[in-house]
Scaffold this active site. Structure first.
Site, PDB file in Angstrom:
ATOM      1  N   LYS A   1      -2.789  15.227  -9.049  1.00  0.00           N
ATOM      2  CA  LYS A   1      -1.969  15.138 -10.252  1.00  0.00           C
ATOM      3  C   LYS A   1      -1.240  16.461 -10.532  1.00  0.00           C
ATOM      4  O   LYS A   1      -0.083  16.450 -10.997  1.00  0.00           O
ATOM      5  CB  LYS A   1      -2.819  14.720 -11.451  1.00  0.00           C
ATOM      6  CG  LYS A   1      -3.369  13.301 -11.338  1.00  0.00           C
ATOM      7  CD  LYS A   1      -2.254  12.267 -11.141  1.00  0.00           C
ATOM      8  CE  LYS A   1      -2.778  10.847 -11.147  1.00  0.00           C
ATOM      9  NZ  LYS A   1      -1.706   9.843 -10.970  1.00  0.00           N
TER      10      LYS A   1
ATOM     11  N   TYR B   1      -8.514  14.118  -7.246  1.00  0.00           N
ATOM     12  CA  TYR B   1      -7.679  13.530  -8.297  1.00  0.00           C
ATOM     13  C   TYR B   1      -6.911  14.605  -9.058  1.00  0.00           C
ATOM     14  O   TYR B   1      -5.696  14.524  -9.221  1.00  0.00           O
ATOM     15  CB  TYR B   1      -8.553  12.726  -9.265  1.00  0.00           C
ATOM     16  CG  TYR B   1      -7.780  12.057 -10.370  1.00  0.00           C
ATOM     17  CD1 TYR B   1      -7.114  10.862 -10.146  1.00  0.00           C
ATOM     18  CD2 TYR B   1      -7.705  12.626 -11.646  1.00  0.00           C
ATOM     19  CE1 TYR B   1      -6.392  10.239 -11.156  1.00  0.00           C
ATOM     20  CE2 TYR B   1      -6.983  12.007 -12.658  1.00  0.00           C
ATOM     21  CZ  TYR B   1      -6.335  10.816 -12.411  1.00  0.00           C
ATOM     22  OH  TYR B   1      -5.618  10.210 -13.423  1.00  0.00           O
TER      23      TYR B   1
ATOM     24  N   ASN C   1       3.284   4.467 -10.566  1.00  0.00           N
ATOM     25  CA  ASN C   1       2.049   4.354 -11.326  1.00  0.00           C
ATOM     26  C   ASN C   1       0.805   4.168 -10.461  1.00  0.00           C
ATOM     27  O   ASN C   1      -0.306   4.471 -10.903  1.00  0.00           O
ATOM     28  CB  ASN C   1       2.167   3.185 -12.314  1.00  0.00           C
ATOM     29  CG  ASN C   1       0.873   2.897 -13.023  1.00  0.00           C
ATOM     30  OD1 ASN C   1       0.437   3.642 -13.893  1.00  0.00           O
ATOM     31  ND2 ASN C   1       0.220   1.798 -12.642  1.00  0.00           N
TER      32      ASN C   1
ATOM     33  N   ASP D   1       0.874  -1.171   0.000  1.00  0.00           N
ATOM     34  CA  ASP D   1       0.000   0.000   0.000  1.00  0.00           C
ATOM     35  C   ASP D   1       0.910   1.220   0.000  1.00  0.00           C
ATOM     36  O   ASP D   1       1.520   1.552   1.013  1.00  0.00           O
ATOM     37  CB  ASP D   1      -0.885  -0.015   1.246  1.00  0.00           C
ATOM     38  CG  ASP D   1      -1.761   1.228   1.368  1.00  0.00           C
ATOM     39  OD1 ASP D   1      -1.676   2.126   0.496  1.00  0.00           O
ATOM     40  OD2 ASP D   1      -2.533   1.316   2.348  1.00  0.00           O
ATOM     41  N   VAL D   2       1.016   1.891  -1.144  1.00  0.00           N
ATOM     42  CA  VAL D   2       1.989   2.980  -1.256  1.00  0.00           C
ATOM     43  C   VAL D   2       1.634   4.181  -0.389  1.00  0.00           C
ATOM     44  O   VAL D   2       2.492   5.043  -0.153  1.00  0.00           O
ATOM     45  CB  VAL D   2       2.160   3.429  -2.721  1.00  0.00           C
ATOM     46  CG1 VAL D   2       2.696   2.282  -3.573  1.00  0.00           C
ATOM     47  CG2 VAL D   2       0.868   3.995  -3.300  1.00  0.00           C
TER      48      VAL D   2
END
Length: 260
Positions: free
Chosen positions: A162, A158, A92, A65-66
């Protein structure tokens, strides 16, 4: 031009499906040893590993789990034990979350998107750079999105994450460049993956989407993966600190093609 990554030790987070799996396969085909992470689809990850090994490559599937810094530390220790370090990191792993307008969003859900997309990218990049800087070589490539630039109603977490990944890329690149380490990002547009099947598999949704893409088609995961191979190779050795947008012209604002 023969691009080779022979012997390079690579980690692809979120490599069990979609763009991540295409990247893992392309890197392996170029000669790299590839570890890919998964959270919820171990069978998919193992299938990719088997496919790479069947073609004579080397691969590992690792659960992580990053968004959890302790899990990321453990992940990189596994890389150290397996291959003695890392040469290329592909950040990614990501999620878009549930659609909700800003004033209607559930904050814990909003925060989770930031934790995975931004914090996760930072945790992994930090661990990778701890290894790359002393060895005076390495590449970190963050998978961003056209929503670094394009607002997306209902997905403020989101889009914000980004946009932040874009500046994280530039800043880490500035810090790492004197040590011979490059940091880049790639920003895909509309790509044919399972996560957006409900759009491209629906005639009405597809028609609306294609209006936003001057090349008038959806991109394929392989098109992203092939460019990633180029970007992390010595072919792109003088490129760092930039987000490369791969979107069929989506960020060229096609609505303005016939006047303002």
């Amino acid at each position: 031009m023969n691009i080779t990554l022979k012997g390079k030790r690579v980690l692809v987070t979120g490599g069990s499906s979609g763009i991540g799996s295409a990247i893992a396969k392309a890197l392996a085909a170029a000669g790299a040893k590839v570890a890919l992470t998964y959270r919820t689809h171990p069978k998919s990850a193992e299938a990719i590993v088997r496919a790479i090994k069947k073609r004579g490559g080397k691969a590992l599937a690792l659960e992580a789990d990053v968004s959890d810094p302790a899990a990321v530390v453990a992940l990189f220790h596994q890389m150290d034990e397996a291959w003695g370090g890392i040469d290329i990191l592909i950040n990614n792993a990501g999620m878009d979350g549930e659609r909700a307008l800003g004033w209607e969003a559930d904050f814990p859900a909003w925060k989770k998107v930031i934790e995975v997309n931004l914090f996760g990218a930072f945790h992994c990049a930090s661990e990778a750079l701890k290894r790359m800087v002393p060895q005076k070589s390495g590449v970190v490539l963050n998978v961003s999105s056209v929503h670094e630039e394009i607002a997306w109603s209902g997905y403020s977490a989101y889009a914000s994450s980004k946009a932040a990944v874009g500046m994280l890329t530039k800043t880490l690149a500035q810090e790492a460049a004197p040590h011979g380490v490059r940091v880049l990002a790639i920003a895909p547009g509309a790509i044919r993956t399972p996560i957006n099947r409900d759009v491209w598999d629906n005639p009405k949704g597809l028609k609306d989407l294609l209006k936003k893409i001057p090349l008038n088609r959806i991109g394929e995961p392989k098109e992203i993966a092939d460019l990633v191979v180029v970007l992390v190779s010595d072919t792109a050795s003088y490129l760092t600190g930039r987000t490369i947008v791969v979107d069929g012209g989506m960020t060229d604002y096609p609505d303005f093609a016939n006047g303002g």
